[in-house]
Write an enzyme that holds these catalytic residues in place. Structure first.
Site, mmCIF file in Angstrom:
data_model
loop_
_atom_site.group_PDB
_atom_site.id
_atom_site.type_symbol
_atom_site.label_atom_id
_atom_site.label_comp_id
_atom_site.label_asym_id
_atom_site.label_seq_id
_atom_site.Cartn_x
_atom_site.Cartn_y
_atom_site.Cartn_z
ATOM 1 C CG ASP A 316 -2.119 1.036 0.953
ATOM 2 O OD1 ASP A 316 -2.129 1.704 -0.108
ATOM 3 O OD2 ASP A 316 -2.974 1.175 1.841
ATOM 4 C CG HIS A 320 1.227 11.456 1.237
ATOM 5 N ND1 HIS A 320 0.275 11.872 0.328
ATOM 6 C CD2 HIS A 320 0.686 10.405 1.895
ATOM 7 C CE1 HIS A 320 -0.795 11.105 0.451
ATOM 8 N NE2 HIS A 320 -0.577 10.204 1.384
HETATM 9 ZN ZN LIG Z 1 -7.303 1.695 0.179
#
Ligand SMILES: [Zn+2]
Length: 446
Positions: A316, A320
């Protein structure tokens, strides 16, 4: 160039293989031989003579099918300050990944063939890792109208997901499962009931209460996992549950599997490595969605991995920029830059005996390939040479400024980990080799 990978511990769950030492011969991009002690010269001595054979001494290394990360965010197009397809690809190959699937929440979102084709073209120009675009379930990921599935498949998408957001409308989700199944495509579900999670910033529980932060209850995830399992059962179609984080979700998926429902699931390393206690310092690097949960949930995730309820480990990877994270907790973006710590965090599970090395590699190679129906995940003779070699014992400290990813946002900064990729072959070509002098010897480049 042809390659001879010598003397490694070859672990390939697709062939129930764990053998040391074993050699692998790669010719013209294909694995042509998997044997003990392959000679450095070919049958007629041609290879050595023509000088086109490079030998890697991988003594002490684990040699595995190229790792596959089925859940990353590459941020391009639209958020290039967070990550580009190039920087994400560089981070991937340096971390042992030969294939990655990227989620569609870019700007514009990947809900049409122009974006899918753009991602594929960019990835090919980079020429590092195989990049498989995931397209949206609904137009604009807005949850109202199904995207053009057949067209997106034709353009090169491998799955559909509104990841980052759930599909709140069960009727739309039902149609999505039916339509995707009819063209043989997987659907990846981000399970979150927005009415239950609304306003929440971290896991609902006593730590959130202590910190005075509004919570996201586990049931916001569980209720959607239950719904999607019910839909999969009702329609007779498969569903894949993304980033499982709760004990109850693990239990629901386990139960569904025993009933023969076509559900598969992944979790991410932070859910088996950290709990919501990490947030006591209000460190926004630990803000992620779904949120870090409790020690009970963490144990259940490990058990789900161990018993096969959770099929895959995916990073995942959610890079950022500083401006997204160096703000008040409330305003910080959710996500962890995960590609570069995935393997080493997985190896902690092996070290503590929660998983065998074979199970870990299975969940990071062949299972994602099976779920996404993409090639890879095997070292079988005749298959394309996507190969990862890593040093399972190499000690290193996570230094966020050194991440190849543009996203330096990780709660694992400063952690002492073991295990690092040393050699990554994609399509029979060396795309990464560890430039550092290696401890313990053994790795020789000939
Ligand atoms: Zn998600």
């Amino acid at each position: 160039m042809n390659y001879l990978l010598k003397g490694g511990r070859v672990v390939d769950p697709s062939q129930q293989l764990d053998s040391c030492p074993l050699d692998i011969l790669v010719e013209r991009g294909v694995i042509v031989k998997l044997e003990d002690n392959i000679a450095k010269t070919g049958a007629a001595g041609r290879r050595a003579k023509s000088g086109d054979l490079q030998v890697f001494n991988l003594e002490g290394m684990v040699v595995a099918p190229g790792l596959i990360d089925m859940h990353t965010h590459l941020r391009e197009p639209g958020f290039e300050y967070k990550e580009t397809i190039r920087t994400g690809s560089e981070a991937a190959v340096a971390s042992g990944f030969t294939s990655i699937a990227c989620m569609p929440n870019t700007n514009p979102v990947n809900d049409n063939r122009a974006v899918t084709e753009f991602i594929k073209r960019k990835a090919q120009e980079c020429g590092l890792v195989r990049v498989y675009p995931v397209a949206t379930i609904t137009v604009g990921s807005e949850g109202a109208h199904l995207a053009e599935f057949a067209d997106l498949k034709d353009a090169g998408a491998v799955a559909f997901s509104d990841d980052g957001k759930p599909v709140m409308n069960a009727g739309i989700m039902r149609r999505a499962l039916e339509y995707a199944a009819s063209i043989g495509m997987p659907v990846i579900s981000h399970c979150e009931d927005l009415n239950l999670s609304a306003g929440g910033l971290m896991n609902e529980g006593w730590i959130a209460t202590k910190l005075g932060l509004p919570g996201i209850p586990g049931i916001a995830e569980d209720i959607m996992v239950a719904r999607d399992i019910a839909l999969a059962g009702f329609t007779g179609t498969p569903v894949h549950i993304a980033h499982v984080s709760t004990k109850e979700a693990v239990s629901l998926i386990r139960n569904a599997k025993t009933r023969g429902i076509g559900v598969t699931a992944e979790t991410a390393p932070h859910y088996f490595s950290l709990t919501d206690e990490f947030l006591e310092e209000f460190d926004t690097n630990g803000k992620v969605n779904p949120p870090l949960r409790t020690p009970d949930d963490l144990q259940a995730i490990k058990e789900g991995l161990r018993d096969g309820t959770i099929d895959a480990i995916a990073s995942d990877h959610a890079p950022h920029g500083r401006t997204d994270k160096e703000v008040e907790f409330e305003y910080a973006s959710a996500g962890i830059s995960g590609l570069e710590t995935s393997l080493a965090l997985g190896l902690r599970l092996v070290e503590e005996g929660a998983l065998t090395l074979t199970q870990l590699i299975e969940k990071m190679s062949i299972m994602p390939a099976k779920i996404l129906k993409i090639p890879g995940g095997t070292l079988r003779v005749g298959s394309v040479a996507d190969i990862t070699a890593f040093d399972p014992g190499m000690a290193w400290t996570v230094a966020l400024p050194l991440f190849r990813s543009r996203g330096k946002n990780s709660p694992f900064g400063g952690w002492a980990l073991r295990g690092k990729a040393v050699l990554t072959l994609v399509n029979g070509e060396v795309k990464y080799r560890n430039p550092l002098p290696l401890d313990g010897g053994g790795l020789g480049w000939g």
